[in-house]
Structures are given as C-alpha cells and as structure tokens.
Enzyme design. Structure first.
Site, PDB file in Angstrom:
ATOM      1  N   HIS A 188      41.864  32.701  36.074  1.00  0.00           N
ATOM      2  CA  HIS A 188      41.398  34.265  35.802  1.00  0.00           C
ATOM      3  C   HIS A 188      42.318  34.796  34.844  1.00  0.00           C
ATOM      4  CE1 HIS A 188      39.603  37.746  37.496  1.00  0.00           C
ATOM      5  NE2 HIS A 188      40.946  38.403  37.427  1.00  0.00           N
ATOM      6  N   PHE A 189      43.618  34.588  34.790  1.00  0.00           N
ATOM      7  CA  PHE A 189      44.549  35.129  33.690  1.00  0.00           C
ATOM      8  C   PHE A 189      44.554  34.067  32.756  1.00  0.00           C
ATOM      9  CE2 PHE A 189      45.493  37.831  37.309  1.00  0.00           C
ATOM     10  CZ  PHE A 189      45.460  39.139  36.770  1.00  0.00           C
TER      11      PHE A 189
END
Length: 315
Positions: free
Chosen positions: A290-291
């Site tokens: 996600h990051f």
C-alpha cells in the site's frame, strides 16, 4: 587587455547572459517546513524545489501525513517544485474537534484547495495516494483547468479495486454504533504495521518507526472521533466513483499509475482498471504494498521523471 583575457571576459559574459535568460534547475533538494492558517485551521506543509518549475502537489494517505513523501521529495526536487500538505487531523496540521471542523472528504478537499490558492498555486500535477485520492479528485472536478497531469499510487476510483476488508467497513457504514470493533481494528497498532508490511517481499525496506509513530498519532485525544468520522464518510467516495470515472473519460488527463500490486486494501485490479477510462494512461504494477514509496521509491521517481519530462517538458 590581451587576447586570452578578452576571450575569458566574453565567455563569462555569455554564460552570465544565458543564466539570466534561462535559469538552470535547482541543484538543491532541501525540504523546508511551513505552517499557515487556512480558514481558521493551522495547516502544515513541506516544500522543496525551484518555485519557477512545474509544481507537483503530493496528497498523502491514512494514517500518515506528508512525511510519507520524505524519501521521494529529494529525488524530484532538483527539477520540480513540490508541495506536500498535511490534511486537518493529520501530521503537524491542527486537529480541531469534530464540533469545530466537520471531518468529511468534501471539507478536506475544500481546505486543501484553499491552501493551494493561498499559496498562489494554480497549475499543478497531483500525486494521489489513498485518502489523497478522494481529496484530489474533488479538487480536479471543481477546477479541471488547473490540472497538468495525474500520478496515482494506490488511490482507488473503482469498485474492482476494493479488497476483502471493505466488506467489514461496509458494516460500519450501515450502522457505525453497532460495529465499533471495525474502527478499533482500523486504528490498532497491528493494522498500522500491516498497512505497510502486508504482502511485501522486501520487509527490510520498512522503517518500523513509521507505524509506531502513526499509531502514536492515532492514540492522541480526539483522534478516535476524527478518524471515525472520516471512515464513515469514506462511503461517499465509493458513491462518487462513477462521477470520477466520467470526469476521467471527459478530460483524459495525462496519467501515470504506479500501483503497489501487493496491497490488500486497494488491490491490483484498482490500478489496472484506470485503463478502462484512460486507454492512454501509463500503468505500472510494482512489487510493493500500500505504501509503495517505502520499497520502490527509486523506481517511482524514475517513472515520474520520465513521464513528467515527456508530458510537461523538461524544466
């Protein structure tokens, strides 16, 4: 004056004239830190790069802040002007109580747009991540003429991109009082870590200070109510997907998608589906979560510089 001195003087004059006529890009990647009042709320932002270069506005995700862009900013700042604000309730910006500031994505977008106008930034590329997606889409729908390009990184705009956990969040949307456990889980230390590390093949690229700091922020007084209001309001984003998609089809912005394909929240299909409305979009599914900046910052910077140089022209 002898011939050698004359040649040197002429050369210096030419170089000086060229420098005045066409300033070179900055050789500094120094980030500066600022705080201004926007509609009565203290808003913090990071800034770097030459102010006369094209501007990239970096919009962060939950539960982070503009700090998430620290690895990326220096890689872009020698050629572009970067501004990365913290939304109200996040990072170093004020976090007024929900009785004083209504925490909806409409309001976050209004405040962020007001900041850009206050800074006299009226043309920009938007980098959208997670919560930055619904904030950014609201801004460009209101001001399409200001957008030069889009960079989308795990910022969802399609139901195909919603991972399995969103079924539980839908229960919170249906009756938030009956499902407090959804918000408790959403704000837990375990969830803070998994937002970064779930699905990663390179755990050594993740700094554990990131999620411990994010959890410390989420544990501050008032954050439970602030984040609960925003999580509840997130359903308005899903309801807005058709409008965002119609806007993309109408305006066809130059778009680069750099998507962490291992993200369990906004799954890879969310990145791929942009091609439905933007057939000319440049889409890259990266080996990241996600990051994605945490583990693919060099690749994201390379893709961005190539893309922006091509579509905006080299600064």
């Amino acid at each position: 004056m002898n011939t050698k001195s004359l040649v040197a003087a002429v050369a210096a004059s030419i170089v000086g004239h060229m420098a005045q006529a066409a300033p070179l890009a900055s050789t500094s990647s120094t980030t500066t830190y600022h705080r201004v009042m926007v509609d009565g709320v203290g808003i913090f932002y990071r800034e770097a790069g030459p102010k006369d270069a094209p501007t990239i506005v970096l919009l962060h995700g939950f539960p982070s802040s503009s700090r998430e862009f620290d690895p990326l900013i220096p890689l872009l700042a020698t050629r572009y002007h970067l501004v990365a604000p913290d939304f109200p309730g996040f990072g170093q910006s004020d976090a007024p109580s929900p009785s004083a500031y209504v925490y909806t994505f409409d309001h976050l977008a209004q405040t962020t747009n007001a900041l850009l106008e206050q800074l006299n930034i009226h043309r920009y590329t938007l980098y959208l991540h997670d919560y930055g997606g619904p904030v950014g889409f609201r801004i460009v729908l209101a001001h399409p003429e200001r957008l030069q390009a889009l960079v989308i990184q795990n910022a969802n705009a399609y139901k195909e991109g919603l991972g399995a956990k969103w079924a539980g969040i839908a229960q919170y949307w249906a009756d938030r009082k009956a499902h407090p456990e959804v918000l408790d889980t959403f704000m837990s230390l375990t969830a803070a870590e998994q937002r970064h590390t779930a699905g990663t093949s390179q755990p050594d690229r993740y700094n554990p200070d990131t999620w411990t700091d994010e959890y410390a922020h989420l544990s501050k007084p008032g954050q439970h109510e602030i984040q609960g209001d925003l999580l509840y309001d997130y359903q308005t984003n899903v309801a807005s997907y058709p409008a965002w998609q119609a806007w993309l089809r109408q305006y066809k912005p130059q778009t680069l998608v750099v998507w962490g394909r291992n993200d369990p929240s906004f799954i890879a299909a969310g990145g791929e589906t942009f091609r439905r409305d933007l057939p000319d979009a440049e889409i890259h599914l990266l080996d990241a979560g996600h990051f994605a900046i945490d583990e693919q910052v060099d690749e994201i910077a390379r893709l961005m510089l190539t893309f922006l140089d091509s579509h905006l022209g080299k600064p």
